[in-house]
Design an enzyme around this catalytic site. Structure first.
Site, PDB file in Angstrom:
ATOM      1  N   PRO A  18       0.780  -1.241   0.000  1.00 19.51           N
ATOM      2  CA  PRO A  18       0.000   0.000   0.000  1.00 19.51           C
ATOM      3  C   PRO A  18       0.815   1.296   0.000  1.00 19.51           C
ATOM      4  CG  PRO A  18       0.013  -0.961   2.178  1.00 19.51           C
ATOM      5  CD  PRO A  18       0.733  -1.929   1.285  1.00 19.51           C
ATOM      6  N   CYS A  19       1.446   1.602  -1.121  1.00 15.24           N
ATOM      7  CA  CYS A  19       2.220   2.836  -1.236  1.00 15.24           C
ATOM      8  C   CYS A  19       1.336   4.080  -1.168  1.00 15.24           C
ATOM      9  CB  CYS A  19       3.061   2.823  -2.510  1.00 15.24           C
ATOM     10  SG  CYS A  19       2.155   2.482  -4.019  1.00 15.24           S
ATOM     11  N   HIS A  20       0.041   3.936  -1.431  1.00  9.28           N
ATOM     12  CA  HIS A  20      -0.873   5.077  -1.344  1.00  9.28           C
ATOM     13  C   HIS A  20      -1.031   5.573   0.086  1.00  9.28           C
ATOM     14  CE1 HIS A  20      -3.431   1.541  -0.633  1.00  9.28           C
ATOM     15  NE2 HIS A  20      -4.204   2.352   0.077  1.00  9.28           N
TER      16      HIS A  20
END
Length: 155
Positions: A124-126
Site C-alpha cells: 500500500p504505497c498510497h
C-alpha cells in the site's frame, strides 16, 4: 503469466501473476495498453482479482494472495516491507518511513522506492503521504485520494 482486468470506480486495474504469486499490478492509466490474457486464468490470479474487487467495494482490508518476490533493490525491498505493515486506514509520512528504516533525512529516497512499487494496493504505497501534503502517487493524486477515502483515512 496471466493478466486479468479489475474494474474500479477510478478506472480499470490489470493484475498479472502466475501459479507462484502476484507479479505486477498496473494502475488505471497504464492498464489500457495492457491486454488481459486470452487463456484461462490460473486460480491464484483469479483469487487476486476477486480480492481486489472486494477491496474496491469495502469488503476486504487485507490480502491472502501470495506475492512474488519483488525484483527491486535491497533498499526498495526494505521500504516495501515497511509499507506492507501500514494498516488499512492508516498513513505514514515519507519521513516517518525513512526514520523507521534508520535513515533520518531519507524521505526522498523513500518516495523513489514508493514510486517503483510494482504491486500498488497490495503493497500500500498510497498510504504514504508528505509531511504537509498528499505527496505523489504514480497513479495520480485522484486515485490516491480515492483509495485513502475508501479506507476511511483521516488524511
Amino acid at each position: 503469466m496471466t493478466r486479468l482486468r479489475v474494474p474500479s470506480p477510478v478506472g480499470d486495474w490489470v493484475i498479472e501473476g502466475s501459479d507462484d504469486g502476484l507479479h505486477r499490478v498496473y494502475l488505471p492509466h497504464e492498464s489500457g495498453a495492457i491486454a488481459p490474457s486470452t487463456e484461462e486464468a490460473n486460480p491464484l490470479v483469479t483469487g487476486a482479482a476477486r480480492e481486489l474487487g472486494e477491496y474496491f467495494t469495502g469488503e476486504r482490508r487485507s490480502w491472502d494472495t501470495p506475492l512474488m518476490p519483488l525484483g527491486g533493490t535491497e533498499f526498495q525491498n526494505r521500504v516495501w516491507e515497511v509499507l506492507s505493515g501500514i494498516a488499512y486506514g492508516d498513513t505514514r509520512t515519507y519521513g516517518e518511513v525513512a526514520v523507521e528504516l534508520g535513515l533520518p533525512g531519507g524521505a526522498r529516497a523513500v518516495g523513489g522506492a514508493n514510486g517503483a512499487n510494482p504491486l500498488p494496493i497490495f503493497i500500500p504505497c498510497h498510504r504514504v503521504v508528505g509531511a504537509d501534503s498528499m505527496g505523489g502517487y504514480a497513479g495520480g493524486l485522484e486515485v490516491k485520494l480515492f483509495l485513502l477515502h475508501l479506507e476511511g483515512s483521516r488524511t
